[in-house]
Design a protein around this motif. Structure first.
Motif, mmCIF file in Angstrom:
data_model
loop_
_atom_site.group_PDB
_atom_site.id
_atom_site.type_symbol
_atom_site.label_atom_id
_atom_site.label_comp_id
_atom_site.label_asym_id
_atom_site.label_seq_id
_atom_site.Cartn_x
_atom_site.Cartn_y
_atom_site.Cartn_z
ATOM 1 N N PRO A 190 0.704 -1.229 -0.132
ATOM 2 C CA PRO A 190 -0.029 0.137 -0.054
ATOM 3 C C PRO A 190 0.960 1.248 -0.035
ATOM 4 N N VAL A 191 0.373 2.251 -0.652
ATOM 5 C CA VAL A 191 1.141 3.677 -0.674
ATOM 6 C C VAL A 191 0.226 4.656 -0.632
ATOM 7 N N ALA A 192 0.394 5.692 0.030
ATOM 8 C CA ALA A 192 -0.357 6.716 0.378
ATOM 9 C C ALA A 192 0.495 8.227 0.119
ATOM 10 N N ILE A 193 -0.581 8.906 -0.751
ATOM 11 C CA ILE A 193 0.239 10.308 -0.843
ATOM 12 C C ILE A 193 -0.743 11.446 0.037
ATOM 13 N N ILE A 194 -0.306 12.206 0.653
ATOM 14 C CA ILE A 194 -1.093 13.127 1.203
ATOM 15 C C ILE A 194 -0.659 14.548 1.067
ATOM 16 N N GLU A 195 -1.331 15.307 0.333
ATOM 17 C CA GLU A 195 -1.080 16.585 0.064
ATOM 18 C C GLU A 195 -1.345 17.690 1.054
ATOM 19 N N ARG A 196 -0.604 18.579 0.955
ATOM 20 C CA ARG A 196 -1.043 19.929 1.739
ATOM 21 C C ARG A 196 -1.641 19.587 3.068
ATOM 22 N N GLY A 197 -0.801 18.891 3.929
ATOM 23 C CA GLY A 197 -1.176 18.309 5.176
ATOM 24 C C GLY A 197 -1.399 19.490 6.098
ATOM 25 N N PHE A 198 -2.462 19.508 6.851
ATOM 26 C CA PHE A 198 -2.720 20.524 7.987
ATOM 27 C C PHE A 198 -3.338 21.806 7.196
ATOM 28 N N THR A 199 -3.699 21.847 6.073
ATOM 29 C CA THR A 199 -4.568 22.755 5.636
ATOM 30 C C THR A 199 -6.002 22.428 5.249
ATOM 31 N N ALA A 200 -6.834 23.137 4.915
ATOM 32 C CA ALA A 200 -8.200 22.766 4.508
ATOM 33 C C ALA A 200 -8.250 22.071 3.371
ATOM 34 N N ASP A 201 -7.259 22.019 2.490
ATOM 35 C CA ASP A 201 -7.207 21.162 1.284
ATOM 36 C C ASP A 201 -6.464 20.176 1.267
ATOM 37 N N GLN A 202 -6.231 19.694 2.596
ATOM 38 C CA GLN A 202 -5.443 18.428 2.862
ATOM 39 C C GLN A 202 -6.176 17.016 2.067
ATOM 40 N N ARG A 203 -5.495 16.390 1.199
ATOM 41 C CA ARG A 203 -6.045 15.223 0.366
ATOM 42 C C ARG A 203 -5.177 14.071 0.646
#
Ligand code: SAH
Length: 258
Positions: A190-203
């Motif tokens: 399994p691989v996860a990519i977390i973008e823009r952590g701790f912002t309203a746009d975290q994904r």
């Protein structure tokens, strides 16, 4: 009159993840040289007596070259100012903090270092991914995606087990996943990519070693992002959604997002 440089780890971007020591250093600063990934929206209130200088580094775009940042730090300190160099995360985790410290030492400037919450640990955590979990993973390795890994490094990394965390890894994701697969890592890892952590746009986008590049392309994943490779990704949750739902969303992104 001798100045002082304080290298401050600003954490992953949310103001309340600054340490008390960081807030104190800002409060008494005369100059703040800040990066974009550090919390900077309310710097005027946090550092009311300071001149604020954006030396913002976005991926692949160094607004102020590293040497100039170092020269600025030294110049302000020689002028007797209290300089805060506010950096994203922790200064010593893939952040060139060591270089900045040495540049100050070479110029005879006194330096203090305040650690920060590193995105390598905190951003996966924000997506519900613990880097270690009893029975699943008891070690993690933090890797820079900025320059390609050697075959030797890929071989050892894929054989090591545990969790792999990649910073600055969006552009090099195809080379990294192909390299790990070539050295025997399971296609189902399994691989996860977390973008823009701790912002309203975290994904969070989830896939496995074989399909994460396609999923990331569909979702148009962009920096800044933290990549996590390992079984702990199965524990991911984002609000109400668990790992399986996040994986389903990543797979269906052409229909929804593109
Ligand atoms: N010293 C920093 C890392 C600097 S390298 C630290 O300890 O966190 C910059 C990389 O950190 C980015 O390319 C990205 O991979 C990661 N990063 C930093 N803040 C982030 C955030 N809020 N969300 C996602 N990734 C982040």
């Amino acid at each position: 009159m001798t100045g002082l440089v304080t290298l401050v780890g600003g954490g992953p971007g949310r103001e309340d993840l600054l340490t008390l020591a960081a807030a104190r250093a800002l409060a008494r600063a005369d100059v703040v040289l800040y990066d974009r990934l550090a919390p900077h929206e309310r710097l005027q209130e946090l550092a009311p007596g300071a001149e604020l200088v954006d030396v913002g580094k976005r991926p692949g775009h160094h607004a102020v070259p590293q040497q100039e940042i170092e020269a600025l730090m030294v110049e302000h300190a020689h002028a007797g100012r209290r300089v805060v160099r506010l950096k994203g995360g922790d200064p010593y985790v893939l952040g060139r903090g060591g270089e900045e410290l040495l540049a100050c030492h070479a110029a005879g400037v006194h330096v203090e270092v305040i650690p920060g919450v590193t995105s390598a640990v905190a951003v996966p955590g924000a997506a519900g991914i613990p880097l270690t979990h009893r029975g699943i993973s008891h070690l993690f390795t933090v890797v820079s995606g900025h320059t390609p890994l050697s075959e030797n490094e890929l071989e050892h990394l894929s054989g090591l087990g545990g969790t792999i965390v990649v910073l600055m890894g969006v552009n090099s994701l195809p080379a990294l996943t192909a390299g790990l697969a070539r050295h025997g890592m399971s296609a189902q890892m399994p691989v996860a990519i977390i973008e823009r952590g701790f912002t309203a746009d975290q994904r969070t986008t989830i896939g496995d070693l074989a399909d994460i590049v396609t999923a990331a392309g569909r979702a148009r994943v962009a920096s800044p992002a933290v990549v996590v490779i390992g079984e702990v990704v199965r524990l991911a949750h984002d609000g109400e959604a668990g790992a399986t739902e996040l994986m389903r969303r990543a797979a269906g992104f052409t229909a929804v997002g593109a």
